[in-house]
Design an enzyme around this catalytic site. Sequence first.
Site, PDB file in Angstrom:
ATOM      1  N   SER A 164      40.269  88.949  22.084  1.00  0.00           N
ATOM      2  CA  SER A 164      40.344  88.831  20.629  1.00  0.00           C
ATOM      3  C   SER A 164      38.994  88.360  20.115  1.00  0.00           C
ATOM      4  CB  SER A 164      41.415  87.806  20.225  1.00  0.00           C
ATOM      5  OG  SER A 164      41.318  87.475  18.849  1.00  0.00           O
ATOM      6  N   TYR A 178      45.371  79.681  21.533  1.00  0.00           N
ATOM      7  CA  TYR A 178      45.066  81.109  21.448  1.00  0.00           C
ATOM      8  C   TYR A 178      43.564  81.351  21.592  1.00  0.00           C
ATOM      9  CZ  TYR A 178      44.936  85.904  19.707  1.00  0.00           C
ATOM     10  OH  TYR A 178      44.730  87.261  19.582  1.00  0.00           O
TER      11      TYR A 178
END
Length: 272
Positions: A164, A178
């Site tokens: 990401s 995350y």
Amino acid sequence: MRHGLGVNLRDHTKAANMNDLFSLKGRTALVTGGSRGIGRMIAKGFLAQGARVYISSRKAAACDKAAAELSAFGPCVSLPADVSTVDGARALAAAYMAKEATLDILVNNAGAAWGESFDTFPESGWDKVVDLNLKSPFFLTQALHDALRKAAADRPAKVINIASIDGVSVNPQETYSYAASKSGLIHLTKRLALRLVRDNIVVSAIAPGAFASDMNRDARDHGDEVARRIPAGRIGTEEDMAGVAIYLASRAGDYVVGETIVVDGGVTHARG
């Protein structure tokens, strides 16, 4: 005349070879988290390029339904599994190898997110995300090593990790586990690449920005608003994600070892 004919034949051969660069005909792929979102985009793209695709997700009914729908584009098989544990990853590997002797392409896409303030961020929100986003790609790749290595006897096998942009630069949201997991996955990609290239297995990664998915509900539900914060002026499309995944999975990406390709319309650069 002969000279001209020779040039035309060479040009035709070059064009055919260029088309083959991005072909996945005769290849097998396993995409975790393949029933929806980015995983489904990648699976559909692989099918369009001629691959036989296995998709996995935790919810069996959703996985079966997605495979049935994707079968309109090519052979797609459902292998439901929960890869958030090592046992689950090994069970998926066993289920795949019960059907196929080799694996050409593994896409480690299954993931989770958790957002909460620093003061209350729980251990459960840490473990759930890091286990699935960071630990699972390692142990699933390990469990499928033999199948990948057998496929690599003929041409490079591929492992593609879905990271990401939040692992590349910091966003303002409090998604601590995350961001840490995706940053770790980018570094793990480099480490795995150096080890597995010795077996003719090429490891790389993709760092997506805003794509419409259940995980990125802002992009899914408020795409126009999100687009205003993106230099390219839009969120990512199915073709954007499929294109980069096909590139890495195909002959075109054989020499891309350990790299992470950012696909975000310029967001990372705008963050500074």
